[in-house]
Design a protein around this motif. Structure first.
Motif, PDB file in Angstrom:
ATOM      1  N   VAL A  66       0.880  -1.170   0.000  1.00 45.38           N
ATOM      2  CA  VAL A  66       0.000   0.000   0.000  1.00 45.38           C
ATOM      3  C   VAL A  66       0.911   1.211   0.000  1.00 45.38           C
ATOM      4  N   GLY A  67       0.819   2.018  -1.021  1.00 48.89           N
ATOM      5  CA  GLY A  67       1.699   3.169  -1.136  1.00 48.89           C
ATOM      6  C   GLY A  67       1.470   4.156  -0.017  1.00 48.89           C
ATOM      7  N   GLU A  68       2.557   4.509   0.658  1.00 48.35           N
ATOM      8  CA  GLU A  68       2.470   5.522   1.703  1.00 48.35           C
ATOM      9  C   GLU A  68       2.922   6.851   1.122  1.00 48.35           C
ATOM     10  N   VAL A  69       2.051   7.817   1.190  1.00 45.86           N
ATOM     11  CA  VAL A  69       2.352   9.137   0.665  1.00 45.86           C
ATOM     12  C   VAL A  69       3.363   9.796   1.600  1.00 45.86           C
ATOM     13  N   SER A  70       4.435  10.311   1.033  1.00 38.80           N
ATOM     14  CA  SER A  70       5.447  11.025   1.813  1.00 38.80           C
ATOM     15  C   SER A  70       5.781  12.318   1.091  1.00 38.80           C
ATOM     16  N   SER A  71       6.747  13.027   1.614  1.00 38.36           N
ATOM     17  CA  SER A  71       7.110  14.291   0.974  1.00 38.36           C
ATOM     18  C   SER A  71       7.696  14.061  -0.421  1.00 38.36           C
ATOM     19  N   GLU A  72       8.346  12.904  -0.635  1.00 38.87           N
ATOM     20  CA  GLU A  72       8.936  12.608  -1.940  1.00 38.87           C
ATOM     21  C   GLU A  72       7.943  11.948  -2.897  1.00 38.87           C
ATOM     22  N   LEU A  73       6.948  11.297  -2.346  1.00 41.73           N
ATOM     23  CA  LEU A  73       6.016  10.513  -3.144  1.00 41.73           C
ATOM     24  C   LEU A  73       4.608  11.048  -2.925  1.00 41.73           C
ATOM     25  N   THR A  74       3.923  11.400  -3.976  1.00 34.91           N
ATOM     26  CA  THR A  74       2.574  11.943  -3.843  1.00 34.91           C
ATOM     27  C   THR A  74       1.542  10.869  -4.164  1.00 34.91           C
ATOM     28  N   SER A  75       0.307  11.118  -3.815  1.00 30.58           N
ATOM     29  CA  SER A  75      -0.746  10.157  -4.130  1.00 30.58           C
ATOM     30  C   SER A  75      -0.885   9.976  -5.641  1.00 30.58           C
ATOM     31  N   GLU A  76      -0.534  10.984  -6.410  1.00 27.54           N
ATOM     32  CA  GLU A  76      -0.587  10.874  -7.866  1.00 27.54           C
ATOM     33  C   GLU A  76       0.427   9.841  -8.356  1.00 27.54           C
ATOM     34  N   ASP A  77       1.613   9.794  -7.737  1.00 27.25           N
ATOM     35  CA  ASP A  77       2.648   8.821  -8.098  1.00 27.25           C
ATOM     36  C   ASP A  77       2.189   7.386  -7.808  1.00 27.25           C
ATOM     37  N   LEU A  78       1.337   7.244  -6.811  1.00 30.91           N
ATOM     38  CA  LEU A  78       0.913   5.916  -6.369  1.00 30.91           C
ATOM     39  C   LEU A  78      -0.453   5.523  -6.921  1.00 30.91           C
ATOM     40  N   LYS A  79      -1.013   6.327  -7.775  1.00 31.79           N
ATOM     41  CA  LYS A  79      -2.380   6.174  -8.275  1.00 31.79           C
ATOM     42  C   LYS A  79      -2.678   4.773  -8.804  1.00 31.79           C
ATOM     43  N   ASN A  80      -1.738   4.148  -9.511  1.00 37.29           N
ATOM     44  CA  ASN A  80      -1.995   2.845 -10.115  1.00 37.29           C
ATOM     45  C   ASN A  80      -2.049   1.712  -9.098  1.00 37.29           C
ATOM     46  N   LYS A  81      -1.693   1.953  -7.847  1.00 41.21           N
ATOM     47  CA  LYS A  81      -1.748   0.921  -6.807  1.00 41.21           C
ATOM     48  C   LYS A  81      -3.187   0.663  -6.339  1.00 41.21           C
ATOM     49  N   GLY A  82      -4.028   1.673  -6.409  1.00 36.88           N
ATOM     50  CA  GLY A  82      -5.415   1.514  -5.982  1.00 36.88           C
ATOM     51  C   GLY A  82      -5.662   1.975  -4.563  1.00 36.88           C
ATOM     52  N   ILE A  83      -4.633   1.902  -3.698  1.00 36.85           N
ATOM     53  CA  ILE A  83      -4.789   2.323  -2.306  1.00 36.85           C
ATOM     54  C   ILE A  83      -3.542   3.107  -1.905  1.00 36.85           C
ATOM     55  N   THR A  84      -3.756   4.268  -1.334  1.00 35.42           N
ATOM     56  CA  THR A  84      -2.651   5.014  -0.741  1.00 35.42           C
ATOM     57  C   THR A  84      -3.007   5.363   0.692  1.00 35.42           C
ATOM     58  N   LEU A  85      -1.983   5.567   1.487  1.00 34.15           N
ATOM     59  CA  LEU A  85      -2.168   5.858   2.899  1.00 34.15           C
ATOM     60  C   LEU A  85      -1.286   7.043   3.261  1.00 34.15           C
ATOM     61  N   ARG A  86      -1.868   8.016   3.930  1.00 33.11           N
ATOM     62  CA  ARG A  86      -1.105   9.168   4.411  1.00 33.11           C
ATOM     63  C   ARG A  86      -1.167   9.145   5.938  1.00 33.11           C
ATOM     64  N   VAL A  87      -0.016   9.124   6.564  1.00 32.87           N
ATOM     65  CA  VAL A  87       0.053   9.152   8.024  1.00 32.87           C
ATOM     66  C   VAL A  87      -0.064  10.607   8.464  1.00 32.87           C
ATOM     67  N   ILE A  88      -1.112  10.908   9.217  1.00 31.44           N
ATOM     68  CA  ILE A  88      -1.307  12.249   9.763  1.00 31.44           C
ATOM     69  C   ILE A  88      -0.618  12.337  11.119  1.00 31.44           C
ATOM     70  N   SER A  89      -0.845  11.354  11.958  1.00 34.95           N
ATOM     71  CA  SER A  89      -0.147  11.273  13.242  1.00 34.95           C
ATOM     72  C   SER A  89      -0.088   9.809  13.652  1.00 34.95           C
ATOM     73  N   GLU A  90       1.009   9.458  14.307  1.00 33.31           N
ATOM     74  CA  GLU A  90       1.185   8.079  14.731  1.00 33.31           C
ATOM     75  C   GLU A  90       1.904   8.075  16.075  1.00 33.31           C
ATOM     76  N   ASP A  91       1.226   7.554  17.074  1.00 33.09           N
ATOM     77  CA  ASP A  91       1.784   7.420  18.418  1.00 33.09           C
ATOM     78  C   ASP A  91       2.257   8.745  19.009  1.00 33.09           C
ATOM     79  N   GLU A  92       1.606   9.836  18.634  1.00 38.75           N
ATOM     80  CA  GLU A  92       1.978  11.131  19.205  1.00 38.75           C
ATOM     81  C   GLU A  92       1.203  11.409  20.495  1.00 38.75           C
TER      82      GLU A  92
END
Length: 102
Positions: A66-92
């Motif tokens: 599952v493509g994880e959107v990061s500063s280097e990789l956008t959801s557009e780059d991962l579009k063909n995977k079908g699912i993308t995930l953006r971490v907003i906050s984790e264990d904060e």
């Protein structure tokens, strides 16, 4: 010996994007046949977020990578995977409570 029951509560927030052209009804039927019955796109979003929370990786059984959107990789780059995930906050946000038990 003293014994404590400790409860740890964390808050994790994710944005899960699912392309309904790729993760369509046929795809979901196939997933349900081999893994567990999940009937809606929303339930798949919840399942992806749950897997990320539990395993802290981006390769989930039944979904593959599952493509994880990061500063280097956008959801557009991962579009063909079908699912993308953006971490907003984790264990904060973490709350811990201990209660002595006998």
């Amino acid at each position: 010996m003293r014994k404590f029951k400790c409860e740890v509560v964390t808050t994790n927030t994710y944005i899960v994007e699912i392309d309904e052209n790729i993760i369509n009804e046929d795809w979901m039927d196939n997933y349900s046949n081999y893994f567990t019955e999940i009937d809606t796109i929303e339930e798949h979003a919840i399942n992806v977020a749950w897997h990320r929370n539990m395993f802290k990786n981006d390769n989930f059984e039944g979904y593959g990578y599952v493509g994880e959107v990061s500063s280097e990789l956008t959801s557009e780059d991962l579009k063909n995977k079908g699912i993308t995930l953006r971490v907003i906050s984790e264990d904060e946000e973490i709350e811990t409570e201990a209660r002595e038990i006998k």
